[in-house]
Structure formats: C-alpha cells, structure tokens
Design a protein around this motif. Sequence first.
Motif, PDB file in Angstrom:
ATOM      1  N   THR A 103       7.972  -2.509  -3.125  1.00 17.13           N
ATOM      2  CA  THR A 103       8.235  -3.676  -2.480  1.00 17.13           C
ATOM      3  C   THR A 103       8.960  -3.564  -1.032  1.00 17.13           C
ATOM      4  O   THR A 103       8.598  -4.570   0.025  1.00 17.13           O
ATOM      5  CB  THR A 103       9.904  -4.288  -3.183  1.00 17.13           C
ATOM      6  N   ILE A 104       9.495  -2.465  -0.856  1.00 15.40           N
ATOM      7  CA  ILE A 104       9.855  -2.095   0.697  1.00 15.40           C
ATOM      8  C   ILE A 104       8.825  -2.026   1.557  1.00 15.40           C
ATOM      9  O   ILE A 104       8.664  -2.560   2.785  1.00 15.40           O
ATOM     10  CB  ILE A 104      10.687  -0.657   0.849  1.00 15.40           C
ATOM     11  N   SER A 105       7.485  -1.465   0.794  1.00 13.75           N
ATOM     12  CA  SER A 105       6.291  -1.472   1.779  1.00 13.75           C
ATOM     13  C   SER A 105       5.959  -2.835   2.210  1.00 13.75           C
ATOM     14  O   SER A 105       5.407  -3.027   3.268  1.00 13.75           O
ATOM     15  CB  SER A 105       5.392  -0.669   1.121  1.00 13.75           C
ATOM     16  N   LEU A 106       5.935  -3.713   1.179  1.00 10.47           N
ATOM     17  CA  LEU A 106       5.641  -5.144   1.322  1.00 10.47           C
ATOM     18  C   LEU A 106       6.329  -5.829   2.380  1.00 10.47           C
ATOM     19  O   LEU A 106       5.934  -6.731   2.947  1.00 10.47           O
ATOM     20  CB  LEU A 106       5.334  -5.900  -0.017  1.00 10.47           C
ATOM     21  N   MET A 107       7.543  -5.449   2.498  1.00  8.69           N
ATOM     22  CA  MET A 107       8.448  -5.844   3.341  1.00  8.69           C
ATOM     23  C   MET A 107       8.169  -5.542   4.928  1.00  8.69           C
ATOM     24  O   MET A 107       8.625  -6.058   5.802  1.00  8.69           O
ATOM     25  CB  MET A 107       9.835  -5.579   2.914  1.00  8.69           C
ATOM     26  N   GLY A 108       7.499  -4.272   4.731  1.00  3.18           N
ATOM     27  CA  GLY A 108       7.279  -3.779   6.292  1.00  3.18           C
ATOM     28  C   GLY A 108       8.394  -3.117   6.809  1.00  3.18           C
ATOM     29  O   GLY A 108       8.520  -3.132   8.144  1.00  3.18           O
ATOM     30  N   ILE A 109       9.414  -2.724   6.124  1.00  2.04           N
ATOM     31  CA  ILE A 109      10.561  -2.021   6.702  1.00  2.04           C
ATOM     32  C   ILE A 109      10.416  -0.463   6.408  1.00  2.04           C
ATOM     33  O   ILE A 109       9.712   0.128   5.364  1.00  2.04           O
ATOM     34  CB  ILE A 109      11.765  -2.601   5.562  1.00  2.04           C
ATOM     35  N   PRO A 110      10.492   0.324   7.355  1.00  2.00           N
ATOM     36  CA  PRO A 110      10.562   1.714   7.589  1.00  2.00           C
ATOM     37  C   PRO A 110      11.527   2.292   6.348  1.00  2.00           C
ATOM     38  O   PRO A 110      12.590   2.013   6.398  1.00  2.00           O
ATOM     39  CB  PRO A 110      10.649   2.013   8.899  1.00  2.00           C
TER      40      PRO A 110
END
Length: 510
Positions: A441-448
């Motif tokens: 989910t974090i990857s899909l949010m584009g957050i490092p």
Amino acid sequence: MTQSTRCDIGFIGLGVMGKNLVLNLADNGYSIAAFDLDNEKVKAVIAQDKFESKSDNARVVGCSSYTELLSKLKTPHLIVLSVPAGAPVDQVCESLIGGGVQPDDIVIDTGNSLWVDTVKREEKYKNNFILFSSAVSGGEVGARFGPALMPSGSAYAWTRIQPIWEAISAKVDSVTGKPLERTKPGEVVNEGEPCTTYIGPAGAGHYVKMVHNGIEYADMQIICEAYQVLRDGLKLSAEEIADIFAQWNKGPLNSYLMEISVDVLRHKIDVDGKQIPLVDVILDKAGQKGTGLWTAMSSLELGTPAPTISQAVYARSISSMKNIRVQASELLIGPETLSLSEEEKQSFIKNLHDAVYCSKICAYAQGFQLMKQAENEHGWTLNFSSIAKIWRAGCIIRAAFLQSITAAFERNEQLENLLLDPYFVEQLNNNQLNWRQAISTISLMGIPAGALSSSLSYFDSMRSNVLPANLLQGQRDYFGAHTFERVDKAAGKKYHVEWATADKEMKQVE
C-alpha cells in the motif's frame, strides 16, 4: 589537603552530558573535582549542585587546571572524561601527562570515540596511565538520573570502576525487566539490576555503543517513515498520529523513542497567533554525528548485512539534499492519490503497526549479528544477553522489546541471529502478511519507506534457501574467471568455464 579529604573522582568536560554525570555521581555519594576549559561551566555545575543538594557542603569542587585537578584527588587517581571524540580526547590525555598523571591512575573516556581509536589510545598511553573506556547512552536525562553504560578495557580497572558505575547507572526490576526510574535530584535507586556490565577488552564497549547507535538510527527512521505514511498517505494531523503512536506504545512497540515521538507530535508553538504543531515547522533536514555511518561501514567491512541500519543512514543523507528534492518534486511524478475507505484506513493502520514491529525486529537482528561477527573477528567474548539487559533502561533504544531479546540469548547463548529464535520466528511468521500488505500500500501511495521495505527484503533474503547469487557467480566467472562452486560437488571445490571457447568446457580449478 590530606588523602582522606581529597575528592573521589576527577571530571573533565562539563558540557550537557558531563555536567549531568557529575550531578549523578554527587547524588550517589561521590565527591568530584571538576574542570573544563570554560570556567563558566565549572561555576555553573557547582551552583547547580548547591541548589539541588540544598547544602553548602561542597560535593563538587572546581579546578582551574589539570595540575590542580590531580592535586585534589585521592590516589591512585580516577579521572572521567566527557569530551568530544577524536583529537580532544588526545589533547586532554597529553595535558594530564603534563599535569603529573601516574601509571596506576585510571582515565575513563565516556565519549562516542571510534572503537579502533580507543584500541590505539590504550596502547599509546599504557606507560602513562590506564586508559579505560565507557560509552554512555541516555542523553542528558539518562546521564543525570541513570544511563546505560558500556565499559571496556583493563579488567583490573573495572574492579575499581564497577561499584561507581553500578551506582549511577539506570536500574531495572530483576523480575519484570521494567525500568526503576528516578526523576528528581538527590534520588538514589539501590535495588534492581544495574544497566552496566563489563563488555570486554579495549574497544569492545565503544563497538557495542556504535552498534547501539546504528540500531537507534534504524528505529528512529522506521518510526519517521510510519509518521510520513500516516501524514501524507492518510492525511492525518500531527495530533491524530500522536494518538496512534500513543496506542502503539501500550503494546509490543513500547519504547522510549515511541514515547518521545508522541511528545514531539503533540507539542505546539505560536506562529502568527495560531497554535501550530512544532513538527510542521521543523525543516526536514536530518543531522548525524557519524556513529550510524560507522555501523554501516563496519557491516560492509565484516560482510554482515545491516540494510535497515544502512538505509537509515542514507535517509538522513538524502534529507540533506533539500534543494535537489524540491527541484525534483516539480519534475518527477508519482501515483494518483490512493483513496481508502474508513474501514480500509483502520486495516492499513493495523498493518502498518505490524510492519513497524517486524522491521524493528530485523534492525535489532542485524545489530546483534554484527556484534557477533565482530566478536569472532576481534577475539572478544561478548555476552549478548547481558548487552540486551543493559539496554532495557537508561539508553535511547530502551524498550520492553529488549526483554524478549534478553530471553532469546538466555535460551541459546550461541544464537547466531534473532530470526532463528523460536519467539521471534513466531512473531515474524504471524505478522509477515500484514507487513507485506502495508509495504504494498505504501508503494502505491508513492511514499518513501526505505527502512520498512529494506527490512522486509532482509527478512525474505534470510528465509530463502536459494538466492540468485548462482547467476551472479556465473556472471563473475564469465567476465573475470572468478570461479564458482557446484551444489552437486564437494564443498570447497572450484570450477571455471572457458567461456571464450566454442565448446565452453568446464574445468575444476585446483
């Protein structure tokens, strides 16, 4: 001045840590002769001691030179240094030699010296005095009311230092492992287990403290990544994130770093007549003093992977590239904003908790394995259960979690990695799916989330009985004739393919 009226301990360096260590020593019944190149600091610690002790009896005596300090100490002298690592330590040592220090005097370096420098110094000054080292963790509050202390060097010197260090260190309940805290001047805790133990020969204590700081880097970065995900991914306020962290702090993530993160997030300041969260006005450029970098470098030198720790160092470095990041933010695109329902948000927060917990396990596993490899490399004998014990209170990475690490090494003194301990195996296996879902989910949010994701990669690498290094070895043999071993042949036998020939003949290499 007679021997009986002289001070017990000499103290040099009265900065934040030094001043608080002096007051801690005084609370525990020791008289101190104090010196600093800045005489105002000497006056300040004397004034604070008189105010806190509410007595005119001098527990701290000021000195204006190294010679005067030595003259006011009982013999053989015991001198504690709290000065910056590097050249300042040697400058003080040389000044003490000029001031009349004797071969049976003990000089204790409590700074964050690089461990190899400590080894060199012990050899350099062995004919002048006994150099002992004792790294200190806990910040100014820990130094004042009970730090974790990691001493190493002469075993003889430790017999003289031990009762003092055990008196001033943090204490934990011997049954529960919970800290026995003191928070007021003059308080003394004589019960419980002291958060100090003899680590080993010269350099061992500073190495352990270095790894402690590397784990600290990782732990802080993991928490900060969770903060950014909640702030930018779920659009939560600082206060809402503080509430989540406060809830997390009641469970397995209970720690000093989580506790202070809540305090930082809740703190507000006045900006143009409005109460604004302090964290929203702090510039996002992180500083570092080098100990995390030293840990990452040591892991590379010893060939012992510590990707979570290394990623935390990289994260601080990239944070300093503020101008470039601002430019790139206007050029590089990320995914569309991810829309989550309230139910999905709550599920994600639970997954994020488990991701933080599992990543934290991996960071500690990397740190302890690094210490174990250093033990083998340098001929030390480190007691990892004792090291985990002394980190349970007083230090920056103190956490309830460390009680489980202590138990792991008590179950198996030869444990090579925490990921092999039954308790941690169960914890990781039970939470790994939520961890994966959080990272996805974090990857899909584009957050490092370098620390969280690199920890998952470490976990997956460690649980893989076959890695793609077989292809890598083939590549190395192809361009550099570096040879390889075969799974179907005896271990240690090396082979090489004549890649340039038509038939690509493979030969065993003697």
